[in-house]
Design a protein around this motif. Structure first.
Motif, PDB file in Angstrom:
ATOM      1  N   UNK A  49      36.781 -28.448  53.732  1.00  0.00           N
ATOM      2  CA  UNK A  49      35.543 -27.805  54.182  1.00  0.00           C
ATOM      3  C   UNK A  49      35.149 -26.664  53.244  1.00  0.00           C
ATOM      4  N   UNK A  50      36.161 -25.890  52.833  1.00  0.00           N
ATOM      5  CA  UNK A  50      35.889 -24.778  51.923  1.00  0.00           C
ATOM      6  C   UNK A  50      35.434 -25.276  50.558  1.00  0.00           C
ATOM      7  N   UNK A  51      36.041 -26.365  50.091  1.00  0.00           N
ATOM      8  CA  UNK A  51      35.610 -26.954  48.822  1.00  0.00           C
ATOM      9  C   UNK A  51      34.181 -27.483  48.932  1.00  0.00           C
ATOM     10  N   UNK A  52      33.869 -28.068  50.086  1.00  0.00           N
ATOM     11  CA  UNK A  52      32.513 -28.556  50.300  1.00  0.00           C
ATOM     12  C   UNK A  52      31.509 -27.425  50.239  1.00  0.00           C
ATOM     13  N   UNK A  53      31.865 -26.291  50.847  1.00  0.00           N
ATOM     14  CA  UNK A  53      30.992 -25.115  50.792  1.00  0.00           C
ATOM     15  C   UNK A  53      30.841 -24.632  49.350  1.00  0.00           C
ATOM     16  N   UNK A  54      31.948 -24.671  48.618  1.00  0.00           N
ATOM     17  CA  UNK A  54      31.916 -24.239  47.220  1.00  0.00           C
ATOM     18  C   UNK A  54      30.988 -25.135  46.402  1.00  0.00           C
ATOM     19  N   UNK A  55      31.111 -26.444  46.597  1.00  0.00           N
ATOM     20  CA  UNK A  55      30.242 -27.394  45.892  1.00  0.00           C
ATOM     21  C   UNK A  55      28.779 -27.107  46.198  1.00  0.00           C
ATOM     22  N   UNK A  56      28.465 -26.879  47.464  1.00  0.00           N
ATOM     23  CA  UNK A  56      27.081 -26.605  47.867  1.00  0.00           C
ATOM     24  C   UNK A  56      26.546 -25.336  47.202  1.00  0.00           C
ATOM     25  N   UNK A  57      27.388 -24.294  47.149  1.00  0.00           N
ATOM     26  CA  UNK A  57      26.968 -23.027  46.562  1.00  0.00           C
ATOM     27  C   UNK A  57      26.723 -23.156  45.060  1.00  0.00           C
ATOM     28  N   UNK A  58      27.627 -23.861  44.384  1.00  0.00           N
ATOM     29  CA  UNK A  58      27.459 -24.037  42.937  1.00  0.00           C
ATOM     30  C   UNK A  58      26.231 -24.895  42.641  1.00  0.00           C
ATOM     31  N   UNK A  59      26.068 -25.974  43.425  1.00  0.00           N
ATOM     32  CA  UNK A  59      24.910 -26.845  43.216  1.00  0.00           C
ATOM     33  C   UNK A  59      23.613 -26.073  43.454  1.00  0.00           C
ATOM     34  N   UNK A  60      23.615 -25.209  44.470  1.00  0.00           N
ATOM     35  CA  UNK A  60      22.436 -24.392  44.755  1.00  0.00           C
ATOM     36  C   UNK A  60      22.121 -23.484  43.566  1.00  0.00           C
ATOM     37  N   UNK A  61      23.166 -22.965  42.926  1.00  0.00           N
ATOM     38  CA  UNK A  61      22.976 -22.104  41.762  1.00  0.00           C
ATOM     39  C   UNK A  61      22.354 -22.879  40.601  1.00  0.00           C
ATOM     40  N   UNK A  62      22.824 -24.110  40.394  1.00  0.00           N
ATOM     41  CA  UNK A  62      22.323 -24.933  39.290  1.00  0.00           C
ATOM     42  C   UNK A  62      20.897 -25.391  39.555  1.00  0.00           C
ATOM     43  N   UNK A  63      20.613 -25.759  40.788  1.00  0.00           N
ATOM     44  CA  UNK A  63      19.325 -26.361  41.122  1.00  0.00           C
ATOM     45  C   UNK A  63      18.185 -25.358  41.194  1.00  0.00           C
ATOM     46  N   UNK A  64      18.509 -24.064  41.253  1.00  0.00           N
ATOM     47  CA  UNK A  64      17.449 -23.070  41.397  1.00  0.00           C
ATOM     48  C   UNK A  64      16.515 -23.127  40.185  1.00  0.00           C
ATOM     49  N   UNK A  65      15.243 -23.375  40.455  1.00  0.00           N
ATOM     50  CA  UNK A  65      14.278 -23.552  39.368  1.00  0.00           C
ATOM     51  C   UNK A  65      13.947 -22.244  38.656  1.00  0.00           C
TER      52      UNK A  65
END
Length: 202
Positions: free
Chosen positions: A119-135
């Motif tokens: 679950x924590x890794x999933x949260x980490x993936x979401x946070x990193x992806x959010x950082x990358x996807x920010x336009x």
């Protein structure tokens, strides 16, 4: 005789022109190759120098040097590439741990620890992806820094649940800790490169 001499002169002139053309082409190719080699060396040296300011410079360089052509000498592209590498590692480890969770012989405590870590890794993936996807990377840099810091916390927390005393827990803890530490180190490096970019370019 005059015709023969003229033909010989013309033939010599043609040979001279062809030789000049070949020499010019060879020289241009050599210059082009040299310029490309110099550019590649500059790109990798930029990555090496930038990585020297991170907590794990060898890991930083080895994980990013393969992207030198894309990164070139851009601090922004370097930071986003570091996030990409961290995200790929987190996803890969999460998938491997999901398979490990299906292993036979895990105690309820070990199963719970694995579930929490996933679950924590999933949260980490979401946070990193959010950082990358920010336009608007530059405009939202403080948010990106916060998200990546939070991802690093999630990754570090993942290890805490593996405190079982059984042999299975000990082996699992070793495997999990090695994988999570790699992700945490990659994320730490990415955060350092993001901070460096924010300091010098915003």
């Amino acid at each position: 005789m005059a015709a023969s001499s003229t033909a010989a002169i013309l033939a010599a002139a043609v040979v001279a022109v062809i030789s000049l053309l070949l020499a010019s082409t060879s020289s241009a190719s050599s210059r082009s190759f040299s310029a490309a080699a110099d550019g590649a060396a500059t790109n990798t040296e930029f990555i090496r120098t930038s990585c020297s300011a991170t907590a794990y410079p060898q890991l930083c360089y080895s994980s990013l040097a393969v992207h030198a052509t894309k990164i070139q000498t851009s601090a922004k592209l370097l930071a986003t590439a570091a996030l990409d590498v961290s995200l790929a590692s987190a996803r890969s480890t999460s998938a491997a741990m999901a398979r490990l969770q299906q292993s036979q012989g895990l105690s309820p405590r070990e199963t719970a620890a694995m579930r929490d870590c996933l679950e924590e890794l999933g949260d980490s993936v979401d946070l990193i992806r959010q950082s990358i996807d920010d336009a608007h990377f530059e405009m939202m840099i403080s948010d990106v820094q916060t998200w990546v810091s939070a991802a690093l916390t999630e990754e570090s927390t993942c290890n805490d649940g593996f405190v079982g005393k059984s042999m299975a827990a000990g082996e699992m803890k070793t495997v999990v800790r090695g994988e999570i530490e790699t992700i945490a180190h990659l994320t730490s490096n990415a955060l350092a490169l993001i901070n460096a970019y924010a300091t010098h370019h915003l």
